[in-house]
Enzyme design. Structure first.
Site, PDB file in Angstrom:
ATOM      1  N   GLY A  19       0.834  -1.213   0.000  1.00 32.27           N
ATOM      2  CA  GLY A  19       0.000   0.000   0.000  1.00 32.27           C
ATOM      3  C   GLY A  19       0.861   1.253   0.000  1.00 32.27           C
ATOM      4  CB  SER A  21       0.067   3.433  -4.534  1.00 34.08           C
ATOM      5  OG  SER A  21      -0.994   2.820  -3.827  1.00 34.08           O
ATOM      6  CB  VAL A  71      -1.548  -7.922   0.462  1.00 35.77           C
ATOM      7  CG1 VAL A  71      -0.379  -7.164  -0.154  1.00 35.77           C
ATOM      8  CG2 VAL A  71      -2.554  -6.980   1.111  1.00 35.77           C
ATOM      9  CG  ASN A  97       0.594   1.265   4.787  1.00 35.91           C
ATOM     10  OD1 ASN A  97       0.236   1.991   5.703  1.00 35.91           O
ATOM     11  ND2 ASN A  97       0.276   1.514   3.506  1.00 35.91           N
ATOM     12  CB  SER A 149      -6.094   1.218  13.396  1.00 37.18           C
ATOM     13  OG  SER A 149      -7.007   2.269  13.681  1.00 37.18           O
ATOM     14  CE1 TYR A 162      -8.964  -0.020   8.979  1.00 38.76           C
ATOM     15  CE2 TYR A 162      -9.325   0.839  11.195  1.00 38.76           C
ATOM     16  CZ  TYR A 162      -8.590   0.807  10.022  1.00 38.76           C
ATOM     17  OH  TYR A 162      -7.463   1.599   9.906  1.00 38.76           O
ATOM     18  CB  ALA A 164     -12.344  -7.612  14.552  1.00 38.84           C
ATOM     19  CE  LYS A 166      -5.836  -1.545  10.015  1.00 37.77           C
ATOM     20  NZ  LYS A 166      -4.598  -1.617   9.203  1.00 37.77           N
TER      21      LYS A 166
END
Ligand code: NAP
Length: 256
Positions: A19, A21, A71, A97, A149, A162, A164, A166
């Site tokens: 990630g 980019s 990924v 990332n 996060s 999200y 869970a 992280k």
């Protein structure tokens, strides 16, 4: 690039940023190049954005290339690691990332959405780490940084999947740190707070954004470069005593 601008040297190292980019990943890739690393910029869809990051790094005299992979797909993640190792000889630093953050009320989360978030944000780092580790273990040296996060620490409404994923990354980080630290590979996490990127830009100027800003002792939202500073430290030899730790560049929005 101004060598004096990089407090932690990564000279001679190869760093892959998934990630890379956009947003936080682009800042990490640029900072790693400023620290003299050779940088592999991972991306899934935005070839132009990845190419722009690579061009910026090359213009400043550093080595970089872009590598496409989803990924969340195990074989693509494995091919990504092989492609970077073939191009640059090895991977010394892996920054997991790449991530997505679709929000949904918990009762509406479909199995498809749950799977997409878990597969990208948790399985992706597992796949990439598992593929990159053999080379690191052979050299008895390496650093893996998971981008978790603040929401993995405190939870958030409408972001259960999200949060869970992280939170899962933090358990993965500690377990891997215990397993591979004795063999020379350090594994740590960075848990950013609300950082201004494509993922969050729409929220900055809303009531929720204003409320979040007021809660920050720092008085400003972190920028991607603030997160990159923490990652660079963990990638560098200066972090030799950091194993299984989580750094929190979050403006004070969560204090451990
Ligand atoms: P962003 O601007 O939306 O960028 C996401 C990056 O991930 C892009 O480079 C994207 O590639 C890549 N990506 C997404 N899904 C992928 C997949 N399946 N395979 C490979 N690459 C994929 O996000 P960001 O805000 O910089 O966030 C970066 C990381 O920080 C994420 O893990 C996020 O959860 C975490 N984080 C962000 C914040 C925040 O407030 N922004 C806070 C805490 C944690 P393409 O460009 O090709 O689409």
């Amino acid at each position: 690039m101004d060598e004096n601008a990089a407090p932690h040297s990564l000279s001679g190292q190869v760093v892959l940023v998934t990630g890379g980019s956009r947003g936080i990943g682009a800042a990490i890739a640029t900072a790693a190049a400023a620290a003299k690393a050779t940088v592999a910029v991972g991306y899934r869809d935005n070839a132009d954005a990845a190419a722009a990051v690579v061009a910026r790094i090359r213009e400043l005299g550093n080595v970089a290339d872009a590598f496409r992979a989803d990924v969340s797909d195990r074989s693509e993640a494995q091919e990504l690691i092989s492609a970077v190792e073939s191009s640059f000889g090895r991977i010394d630093g892996l920054v997991n990332n790449a991530g997505i953050m679709p929000s949904s009320p918990f009762l509406n989360v479909t199995a498809e959405e749950w799977n997409a978030v878990l597969h990208t944000n948790l399985f992706g780092p597992f796949y990439c780490s598992q593929a990159a580790l053999p080379g690191m273990l052979q050299r008895r040296s390496g650093s893996i940084v998971m981008i978790s996060s603040r929401l993995g620490q405190i939870g958030w409404p409408e972001l259960a999947h999200y949060s869970a994923a992280k939170a899962g990354l933090l358990g993965l980080t500690k377990s891997m740190a215990r397993e591979f630290g004795p063999q020379g590979v350090r594994v740590n996490a960075v848990a950013p707070g609300f950082t201004i990127t494509d993922m969050t830009r729409d929220i900055v100027d809303t009531e929720s954004g204003h409320r979040r800003l007021k809660e920050l002792p720092s008085g400003r939202f972190p920028e991607p470069e603030d997160v990159a500073d923490a990652v660079l430290f963990l990638l560098s030899d200066a972090a030799g005593q950091f194993h299984g730790q989580t750094l929190n560049p979050n403006g004070g929005g969560f204090m451990q």
